[in-house]
Design an enzyme around this catalytic site. Sequence first.
Site, short mmCIF file in Angstrom:
data_model
loop_
_atom_site.label_atom_id
_atom_site.label_comp_id
_atom_site.label_asym_id
_atom_site.label_seq_id
_atom_site.Cartn_x
_atom_site.Cartn_y
_atom_site.Cartn_z
N VAL A 82 -3.31 3.37 10.29
CA VAL A 82 -2.51 4.59 10.19
C VAL A 82 -3.36 5.72 9.61
O VAL A 82 -3.20 6.88 10.01
CB VAL A 82 -1.22 4.34 9.37
N GLY A 83 -4.28 5.39 8.73
CA GLY A 83 -5.19 6.40 8.20
C GLY A 83 -5.89 7.18 9.31
O GLY A 83 -6.05 8.39 9.25
N CYS A 142 -3.28 -2.96 -3.81
CA CYS A 142 -4.46 -2.57 -3.02
C CYS A 142 -5.76 -2.94 -3.71
O CYS A 142 -6.75 -3.22 -3.05
CB CYS A 142 -4.42 -1.08 -2.72
N GLU A 147 -6.16 7.07 0.92
CA GLU A 147 -6.25 5.99 -0.07
C GLU A 147 -5.93 4.70 0.68
O GLU A 147 -4.76 4.38 0.91
CB GLU A 147 -5.24 6.23 -1.21
N GLY A 182 -2.16 3.93 2.34
CA GLY A 182 -1.70 2.87 3.23
C GLY A 182 -2.86 2.23 3.95
O GLY A 182 -3.98 2.22 3.44
P1 NAD Z 1 3.46 1.08 5.01
O1 NAD Z 1 3.73 0.21 6.18
O2 NAD Z 1 4.56 1.37 4.04
O3 NAD Z 1 2.87 2.44 5.58
C1 NAD Z 1 2.43 3.49 4.77
C2 NAD Z 1 3.06 4.79 5.25
O4 NAD Z 1 2.57 5.10 6.56
C3 NAD Z 1 4.57 4.75 5.33
O5 NAD Z 1 5.10 5.89 4.69
C4 NAD Z 1 4.84 4.71 6.80
O6 NAD Z 1 6.05 5.34 7.15
C5 NAD Z 1 3.66 5.47 7.38
N1 NAD Z 1 3.36 5.09 8.75
C6 NAD Z 1 3.35 3.83 9.27
N2 NAD Z 1 3.01 3.86 10.57
C7 NAD Z 1 2.79 5.17 10.87
C8 NAD Z 1 2.40 5.85 12.07
N3 NAD Z 1 2.15 5.20 13.20
N4 NAD Z 1 2.26 7.19 12.01
C9 NAD Z 1 2.50 7.88 10.87
N5 NAD Z 1 2.87 7.28 9.71
C10 NAD Z 1 3.02 5.95 9.71
O7 NAD Z 1 2.30 0.50 4.11
P2 NAD Z 1 0.98 -0.28 4.54
O8 NAD Z 1 0.08 0.63 5.28
O9 NAD Z 1 1.27 -1.61 5.10
O10 NAD Z 1 0.40 -0.48 3.06
C11 NAD Z 1 -0.49 -1.48 2.76
C12 NAD Z 1 -1.91 -0.97 2.85
O11 NAD Z 1 -2.07 0.13 1.96
C13 NAD Z 1 -2.93 -1.99 2.41
O12 NAD Z 1 -4.06 -1.89 3.23
C14 NAD Z 1 -3.29 -1.54 0.99
O13 NAD Z 1 -4.56 -1.96 0.56
C15 NAD Z 1 -3.19 -0.07 1.13
N6 NAD Z 1 -2.92 0.55 -0.15
C16 NAD Z 1 -3.86 1.36 -0.69
C17 NAD Z 1 -3.64 1.92 -1.94
C18 NAD Z 1 -4.64 2.82 -2.57
O14 NAD Z 1 -4.29 3.45 -3.55
N7 NAD Z 1 -5.85 2.92 -2.06
C19 NAD Z 1 -2.45 1.65 -2.61
C20 NAD Z 1 -1.52 0.83 -2.02
C21 NAD Z 1 -1.75 0.29 -0.79
#
Ligand code: NAD
Length: 435
Positions: free
Chosen positions: A190-191, A242, A208, A186
Amino acid sequence: MNQPTPEQPAATVARLRATFRTGRTKPLEWRTAQLRRLREMLTENGPDLGKSSTEAHRTEIDFTVREIDHTLDHLTGWLRPEPAPVPAHLGADASAWTQYEPLGVVLVITPWNYPAQLLLAPVVGALAAGNAVVAKPSELAPVTSAALARLLPAYLDTDVVAVVEGGIPETTALLAERLDHIFYTGNGTVGRIIMRAAAEHPTPVTLELGGKSPAFVDRGTDLEVVAARLASGKFLNAGQTCVAPDYVLTDPETAAALEPALARAVETLYGADPSASPEYGRIVNERHFDRLSGLLDSGRVVVGGTGDRASKCLAPTVLADVDPTSPVMRVEIFGPVLPIVTVPGLDEAIDFINDRDKPLALYVFSESADTRGRIAAETSSGGLGHGLPPAHLTVSDLPFGGVGESGTGSYHGRYSIETFSHRKAVLEKPLSPAR
Ligand code: NAD
């Protein structure tokens, strides 16, 4: 009728840990049987997973099935202990090796953009490595989340694999538990939350993440080919990938010739009206639609530039004359907007890339081996793709992951075994002769 009370995250983790402690997940036969069941789940239910286009089938189901098949083909070899040379002072009868052992209970947290693949591919690796898995799908892809919550327990060992649906509260509750690995896909904000939570126990993490993945287009390349490949990599899943090329970096003359080639490539892919094409995706929600619409005036529109909020369709858009400080260049786009930024030449392109966060992917279109070599040597990125974005991630024997701001750790194929295992060091010295 009363619904049964859902199991609390703490109870789920405890239940899975109890199973793991029995040793049930360790035999190779158990692992491969689970992978075969997962394969059956995908082939019997693919279209039920919430997306139905051929694109979804290719990027979600077929991808995961390939990952399973590759793992089944090679798992025995990957798990084989690896001998290590023993120093002379330990004697000629001593031997040493490394062997993989599963970590325990791992948590897989996933985003919405490829909601099946991004959950199931790590689950394949976690099970192949002999772990119990708690999987947390994205609440922003509710159809797939519900399908996974229904199907995974129907096919897999329910005391080893659990799906916890929900958003921030449910994920926060899971993160409070002692886990043996957290695999998060994600965004970087959040990471950081994940990493902080993991530090409490401490639990190893794989992050990731994303970021702005550049595509460098060199002088003297066949721009029809470049445009076709850029457009299909960029506009796949309406740019919500991503590893999609985030922006194009090229010199002004090449940019001028690339603009009409990109417009033609978009029309070849999706016709004159992409909103009518069954192959063209939609933006996940209104919030992202509005965010992306706000980026459209960061440059001159070459193609696209229109959208319909009601259907969340944003046309494949190419922007030219984009200033590097404009809004579209300040964030990861994660949508169907492709800015072209110009630099005088290769040196400046390399500086441009190195002045910014290390990207998840870097794409290069160049006929010059010297240019390709310089970019490989002088820049850093999670992956490097020459000529075909984002195909590198479909090579099962390559690790997939970021570096710096784009993530830490990797997976796919044998790299998933590395991620979801502990590599144990073993020394064996016979007790006799006693010297
Ligand atoms: P998202 O909003 O679905 O969040 C990802 C996860 O984090 C979800 O399961 C969500 O419930 C959880 N989450 C959200 N806020 C949280 C918090 N405060 N505390 C704990 N958990 C929480 O997805 P997103 O982050 O918007 O995804 C898009 C991002 O992900 C982009 O930056 C994209 O580049 C990246 N991405 C990376 C890869 C990869 O393989 N490297 C793949 C897909 C997407």
